[in-house]
Design a protein around this motif. Structure first.
Motif, short mmCIF file in Angstrom:
data_model
loop_
_atom_site.label_atom_id
_atom_site.label_comp_id
_atom_site.label_asym_id
_atom_site.label_seq_id
_atom_site.Cartn_x
_atom_site.Cartn_y
_atom_site.Cartn_z
N PHE A 288 -23.01 -23.16 -3.56
CA PHE A 288 -24.35 -23.70 -3.79
C PHE A 288 -25.04 -22.98 -4.95
O PHE A 288 -25.78 -23.60 -5.73
CB PHE A 288 -25.20 -23.61 -2.52
N SER A 289 -24.81 -21.68 -5.06
CA SER A 289 -25.40 -20.92 -6.17
C SER A 289 -24.84 -21.39 -7.50
O SER A 289 -25.57 -21.54 -8.49
CB SER A 289 -25.14 -19.42 -5.99
N LEU A 290 -23.53 -21.64 -7.54
CA LEU A 290 -22.89 -22.09 -8.78
C LEU A 290 -23.36 -23.47 -9.21
O LEU A 290 -23.74 -23.68 -10.36
CB LEU A 290 -21.36 -22.09 -8.60
N ILE A 291 -23.35 -24.43 -8.28
CA ILE A 291 -23.74 -25.80 -8.68
C ILE A 291 -25.22 -25.87 -9.03
O ILE A 291 -25.62 -26.62 -9.93
CB ILE A 291 -23.38 -26.85 -7.60
N ALA A 292 -26.05 -25.05 -8.34
CA ALA A 292 -27.47 -25.02 -8.67
C ALA A 292 -27.68 -24.38 -10.05
O ALA A 292 -28.47 -24.88 -10.86
CB ALA A 292 -28.25 -24.27 -7.61
N GLY A 293 -26.97 -23.27 -10.29
CA GLY A 293 -27.09 -22.60 -11.59
C GLY A 293 -26.62 -23.46 -12.74
O GLY A 293 -27.29 -23.56 -13.79
N ILE A 294 -25.47 -24.13 -12.56
CA ILE A 294 -24.96 -25.03 -13.61
C ILE A 294 -25.90 -26.21 -13.79
O ILE A 294 -26.13 -26.68 -14.91
CB ILE A 294 -23.54 -25.52 -13.23
N GLY A 295 -26.47 -26.68 -12.69
CA GLY A 295 -27.43 -27.78 -12.77
C GLY A 295 -28.65 -27.41 -13.60
O GLY A 295 -29.10 -28.19 -14.45
N VAL A 296 -29.20 -26.22 -13.36
CA VAL A 296 -30.36 -25.75 -14.14
C VAL A 296 -29.98 -25.61 -15.62
O VAL A 296 -30.74 -26.00 -16.52
CB VAL A 296 -30.87 -24.41 -13.58
N TYR A 297 -28.79 -25.05 -15.88
CA TYR A 297 -28.32 -24.87 -17.26
C TYR A 297 -28.22 -26.21 -17.98
O TYR A 297 -28.72 -26.37 -19.11
CB TYR A 297 -26.96 -24.17 -17.22
N ASN A 298 -27.57 -27.19 -17.36
CA ASN A 298 -27.42 -28.51 -17.99
C ASN A 298 -28.76 -29.23 -18.13
O ASN A 298 -29.01 -29.93 -19.12
CB ASN A 298 -26.46 -29.38 -17.18
N SER A 392 -18.77 -31.24 -17.11
CA SER A 392 -20.13 -30.71 -17.30
C SER A 392 -20.21 -29.20 -17.08
O SER A 392 -21.26 -28.60 -17.29
CB SER A 392 -21.10 -31.42 -16.35
N ILE A 393 -19.11 -28.57 -16.65
CA ILE A 393 -19.11 -27.13 -16.42
C ILE A 393 -18.95 -26.40 -17.75
O ILE A 393 -18.09 -26.76 -18.56
CB ILE A 393 -17.95 -26.74 -15.48
N PRO A 394 -19.76 -25.38 -18.02
CA PRO A 394 -19.54 -24.55 -19.22
C PRO A 394 -18.12 -24.01 -19.23
O PRO A 394 -17.60 -23.59 -18.18
CB PRO A 394 -20.57 -23.43 -19.06
N HIS A 395 -17.50 -24.03 -20.38
CA HIS A 395 -16.07 -23.70 -20.49
C HIS A 395 -15.73 -22.33 -19.89
O HIS A 395 -14.70 -22.18 -19.22
CB HIS A 395 -15.64 -23.74 -21.95
N ALA A 396 -16.60 -21.37 -20.08
CA ALA A 396 -16.32 -20.01 -19.58
C ALA A 396 -16.28 -19.94 -18.05
O ALA A 396 -15.68 -19.02 -17.48
CB ALA A 396 -17.37 -19.04 -20.11
N LEU A 397 -16.93 -20.89 -17.40
CA LEU A 397 -17.00 -20.87 -15.93
C LEU A 397 -15.99 -21.80 -15.27
O LEU A 397 -16.00 -21.93 -14.04
CB LEU A 397 -18.42 -21.26 -15.47
N TYR A 398 -15.13 -22.44 -16.06
CA TYR A 398 -14.26 -23.46 -15.49
C TYR A 398 -13.42 -22.93 -14.34
O TYR A 398 -13.44 -23.48 -13.23
CB TYR A 398 -13.34 -24.06 -16.56
N TRP A 399 -12.64 -21.86 -14.57
CA TRP A 399 -11.72 -21.39 -13.54
C TRP A 399 -12.45 -20.82 -12.31
O TRP A 399 -12.05 -21.12 -11.17
CB TRP A 399 -10.74 -20.36 -14.12
N PRO A 400 -13.49 -20.00 -12.49
CA PRO A 400 -14.23 -19.57 -11.29
C PRO A 400 -14.76 -20.74 -10.46
O PRO A 400 -14.66 -20.74 -9.24
CB PRO A 400 -15.37 -18.72 -11.87
N VAL A 401 -15.32 -21.74 -11.18
CA VAL A 401 -15.87 -22.90 -10.46
C VAL A 401 -14.76 -23.69 -9.79
O VAL A 401 -14.91 -24.16 -8.65
CB VAL A 401 -16.67 -23.81 -11.42
#
Length: 657
Positions: A288-298, A392-401
């Motif tokens: 939930f932290s990841l999808i919320a953070g990526i959502g705010v970023y986008n 839509s995921i920033p490239h640097a976060l692809y594998w962790p996500v």
């Protein structure tokens, strides 16, 4: 002893031989002529001393029952430490399904691509209001309060209704049932004319009684079907992200990896919700932290103006532009609320407050932010809608996500699996499901159960669905029907409960129907359009389960009616006791039947084939009531079968000998 599901044991103690009338039989103290023993905790108005002076007030079994740890349950706890711990666990068990919906909602909605930039705003507005109306307003604010003493699910609604109106078809109308503290039927009153009329019409109509039971079974079947489809679509959609990392990952390999993950998931179910919840909750919190953070970023980077989708005008414009295609696309939007029924079905594992806290403080803000961020990204990349989430995921976060997404998808399956175990336990207590082993996996939380047989059946179903359909698009067609159909059935029960039990103002009931029910039926009409494209699958599951449940319930009631009509009369008991051809021996014999009153016909059959009687005979019946829990001090009911004078006559004979 009663199970938490509401069983009540009735022991009929008989001493036909007359040689032993003492109370040394499994700790049972005998009571003359149907007198009942109540423990020390019995309320004054039910105290046996008020009716039978000199009667002893408790026995060893009642004392033993009161020592069971946690028998008062956790559902009414006011300990905020317990509530917050359960809220944390619920994140790992209940919300994995709805939390992983951002993986596939936009791609399932825009199957034919985005034709107009504002269509994105229309769909985002639909998602926002759908999540707000159904999971939040309907379930968190209303349905959770319709629980049956802590238990949720379709059968909990049916049990609650049966307890407040005489509409049940299970044998639970004996006088002693009314002494159970939470089984009291409300006396007729004139405070609410509409409520009285609805209640009276339900009680007088056999069709209505069968219809309510049928709907309860159908709702249960749909939730179980949901439990098969949820793991399949969640895991398959997450593993599909490997296609973004390597071109060598074919569809066949993705399916094989998904099946291996699914089998592993079902293998860990035996450890129980308590351990599984604590293990899964941190991962889902990270998700939930990841999808919320990526959502705010986008949202900030691409197009913050999507915030105007809060205006429902964009929904109207979306339907004006697209017409029938917009209506069909609702089958994709409805996937945003998958797993909502789990909040209610899993209630037996948690509490109302814990689920309300986790939904309001963590889940709702995170998923709304995630969908908003994806919408912002789509405004600039509308041609990549088929792979919205991973693109839509920033490239640097692809594998962790990706790693967390796979783990979250595995956990997403847990919600409906746990819910399936809960509702099967409830249906067992109502005689609506074949008897299976129910394992209570937690000494602290008695609602947390595991059913091995259902676990393996669900696993086989998931593997077959994943291997056969192979893509999330095809499974999604079936998934939407299972989700929304179960929710519409819950709404139907809730309207009856509002009228009969809560006596809600008719205007508020009409408002609920207008807002919530109309929304659900609109979505139901859209998903039924895809019936021939995979939508038939949940109905196939439901058909099989309904056949099993209806057959079992029919046989269960027929068997009870037979025993009731053919029970052994007192005259026959006298003849058996005085028959010189029947020998008497020491020891104890125990007979089990469904009868709470009288001697079952199996006893006469036994005497005819084995002409011998033990000195102490105990008839035991474990009876299920339409209540969630029976207080430990009310779980035992003992009565003598033979008249007092018969025992005296037998003792006189022995003294002569």
């Amino acid at each position: 002893m009663a199970t938490p599901g509401g069983s009540k044991r009735n022991s009929n103690v008989s001493t036909p031989g007359g040689s032993k009338r003492n109370s040394n039989v499994v700790g049972i103290e005998e009571v003359e002529n149907n007198e009942q023993i109540h423990p020390e905790q019995t309320p004054d108005h039910l105290s046996p001393e008020s009716h039978y002076p000199g009667l002893r007030r408790h026995d060893s079994l009642d004392i033993e029952a009161s020592r069971i740890d946690g028998h008062h349950g956790h559902h009414n706890t006011k300990d905020w430490g317990v509530i917050l711990r359960l809220a944390f666990q619920s994140i790992g068990v209940v919300y994995g399904d709805i939390g992983t919906s951002p993986l596939y909602v936009y791609s399932s909605t825009f199957i034919n691509g985005i034709k107009h930039p504002d269509d994105i705003l229309g769909v985002l507005s639909l998602i926002f209001y759908t999540i707000t109306i159904i999971p939040v307003i309907k379930y968190v604010m209303i349905v959770l309060h319709a629980n049956d003493n802590g238990d949720g699910g379709t059968f909990a609604l049916y049990s609650k209704l049966c307890r407040n109106a005489k509409v049940g078809l299970i044998p639970s109308a004996q006088p002693e049932d009314q002494e159970v503290s939470n089984f009291q039927l409300e006396l007729p009153n004139k405070r609410n004319t509409i409520s009285s009329k609805v209640k009276k019409s339900l009680e007088q109509s056999n069709f209505a009684k069968f219809a309510l039971l049928f709907v309860a079974m159908l709702g249960t079947s749909m939730v179980i079907g949901d439990g098969i489809l949820t793991p399949s679509i969640s895991v398959l959609s997450a593993v599909s992200g490997l296609k973004e990392a390597t071109t060598s990952m074919t569809e066949g390999r993705i399916v094989i990896i998904s099946i291996i993950i699914l089998i592993t998931l079902f293998m860990v179910q035996r450890f129980g919700t308590d351990k599984v919840g604590y293990s899964f909750a941190p991962i889902i919190c990270v998700w939930f932290s990841l999808i919320a953070g990526i959502g705010v970023y986008n949202f900030i980077k691409y197009d913050p103006s999507v915030a105007k989708a809060i205006n429902p005008k964009y929904i109207i414009d979306y339907f004006k532009r697209n017409g029938k295609d917009a209506w069909i696309s609702l089958g994709g939007v409805v996937l945003a609320i998958t797993g909502t029924e789990a909040m209610f079905a899993d209630l037996g594992h948690f509490t109302v407050k814990s689920i309300q806290i986790s939904m309001g403080c963590v889940v709702y803000p995170a998923i709304i932010t995630a969908y908003s961020g994806q919408a912002s990204w789509l405004r600039k990349n509308s041609d990549l809608v088929a792979d919205t989430f991973y693109k839509s995921i920033p490239h640097a976060l692809y594998w962790p996500v990706f790693v967390v997404a796979v783990m979250a998808a595995i956990i997403a399956s847990q919600a409906m699996i746990s819910g399936t175990f809960s509702i099967i336990k409830q249906s067992l207590s109502l005689g609506c499901f074949p008897r299976v082993q129910v394992v209570h996996t937690s000494a602290k939380y008695e609602g947390q159960v595991y059913i091995p047989e259902m676990n393996y059946l669900l696993m086989i179903g998931c593997v077959l669905v994943t291997g056969t359909f192979r893509t999330t698009e095809k499974i999604g067609n079936a998934y939407g029907i299972a989700v929304i159909y179960a929710e519409t059935l819950t709404s139907g029960f809730l309207v009856v409960i509002m009228l009969v039990i809560w006596k809600t103002n008719i205007l508020l009931v009409m408002l609920y129907v207008l807002v919530v029910c109309s929304t659900e039926y609109t979505y139901l009409s859209a998903v039924l359009y895809k019936f021939d494209k995979g939508g038939y699958l949940p109905f196939s599951f439901a058909l099989i389960l309904m056949f099993i449940m209806c057959t079992w319930n029919y046989v269960y009631r027929a068997k009870y009616d037979y025993e009731l009509d053919h029970k052994v009369s007192k005259e026959a008991i006298k003849d058996i006791v005085t028959d010189t051809n029947i020998s008497h021996m020491g020891g104890l014999a125990i007979f089990y039947s469904e009868l709470a009153h009288g001697i079952p016909p199996i006893f006469k059959h036994y005497v005819e084939n084995v002409p011998a009687l033990h000195s102490v005979i105990v008839f035991v019946s474990i009876k299920s009531l339409p209540v969630s829990r029976v207080a430990p001090e009310e779980r035992f009911l003992f009565r003598r079968v033979n008249p007092k004078e018969m025992s005296s006559r037998q003792k006189d004979k022995e003294s002569i000998k």
